[in-house]
Design an enzyme around this catalytic site. Structure first.
Site, PDB file in Angstrom:
ATOM      1  N   GLY A  41       2.031   1.746 -32.057  1.00  0.00           N
ATOM      2  CA  GLY A  41       1.543   2.291 -33.248  1.00  0.00           C
ATOM      3  C   GLY A  41       0.860   1.250 -34.224  1.00  0.00           C
ATOM      4  N   CYS A  42       1.549  -0.057 -34.397  1.00  0.00           N
ATOM      5  CA  CYS A  42       1.140  -0.989 -35.192  1.00  0.00           C
ATOM      6  C   CYS A  42      -0.454  -1.544 -34.456  1.00  0.00           C
ATOM      7  CB  CYS A  42       1.879  -2.058 -35.332  1.00  0.00           C
ATOM      8  SG  CYS A  42       3.381  -1.615 -36.090  1.00  0.00           S
TER       9      CYS A  42
END
Length: 264
Positions: A211-212
């Site tokens: 996600g990052c």
């Protein structure tokens, strides 16, 4: 004036480098963007889980942001782990003050299942911070938490998107469908458009920090002047390559490869 595009990440630190500001910085660098970072939290974590979290003071976070913006304006920014309402208030003021693209990765739960945000912060995130963003990039579990509905299929994703766009008031939401069955399909919604991007599912447990990394790739492309749709399309290719070519680091859910994608 910088000769290079600059992207700022406001997020936590993962000492093993798979998520947070280190993952964001590697993503920025791999996309030809100069990365800056303001740290919200220090974590003791690895591929097996989160052992402890230490949140920096709100005053210190504000000083970090002042240091950045008073010296050189980033061309885009993103936020990741923001643990408290006080932190969100500072970041919301910053986003309101400076007219640059802002991506929110609403980090709530680590890949290991550990909670990374205070429950009281979710209402403020929904009511104040999300409407300030160019786009928000929740996974299925985060979208469920924010929208307040169960998501089990593409129809539910569209229902959640309506809540994000029409009720919460975000400009755009990109809901990542990686936790559903079948191919890995991500969806971008605005008031006027829906875009679906699909890639074959990669069978691996090495998805720490996806996600990052995905949101950082979008931020990097926005910093270079690309549209949100262009940035979304490239980030999808980038994260698929990063997962497919993961380096196999750690004893648990390992990180992705931030330097494997060679596309434009």
């Amino acid at each position: 004036m910088s000769r290079f595009p600059i992207a700022l990440t406001v997020a936590g630190n993962d000492p093993t480098g798979g998520a947070g500001i280190l993952a964001d910085s590697k993503t920025f660098h791999s996309r030809g963007v100069y990365g800056m970072a303001a740290v919200t939290s220090l974590t003791a974590q690895n591929t097996m889980g989160v052992q402890d979290v230490f949140n920096v003071s709100v005053d210190f976070l504000e000083k970090q942001l002042y240091s950045v913006f008073s010296d050189e304006m980033p061309h885009a920014m993103k936020s990741g782990m923001i643990a408290t309402v006080d932190m969100m208030e500072i970041i919301a003021r910053t986003a309101d003050q400076y007219d640059i693209p802002y991506i929110i990765d609403p980090v709530m739960i680590a890949t290991s299942g550990d909670a990374l945000i205070e429950e009281a912060s979710i209402d403020f995130l929904r009511e104040t911070l999300l409407p300030a963003a160019t786009s928000v990039t929740p996974n299925i579990h985060e979208a469920e938490k924010i929208a307040g509905i169960k998501i089990e299929n593409a129809t539910d994703i569209r229902k959640a998107a309506d809540i994000f766009v029409k009720e919460i008031g975000v400009q755009s939401v990109i809901i990542k469908g990686g936790h559903l069955e079948g191919d890995a399909v991500d969806y971008m919604f605005t008031r006027d458009t829906t875009i679906e991007l699909s890639e074959p599912r990669i069978e691996t447990s090495n998805t720490h920090g996806t996600g990052c990394t995905f949101s950082a790739a979008i931020t990097a492309e926005l910093a270079k002047g690309k549209t949100l749709e262009e940035s979304f399309r490239l980030a999808k290719k980038y994260i698929s390559s990063a997962i497919r070519n993961n380096p196999g680091i750690g004893k648990g859910n390992g990180p992705v490869n931030h330097f494997s994608y060679r596309g434009d």
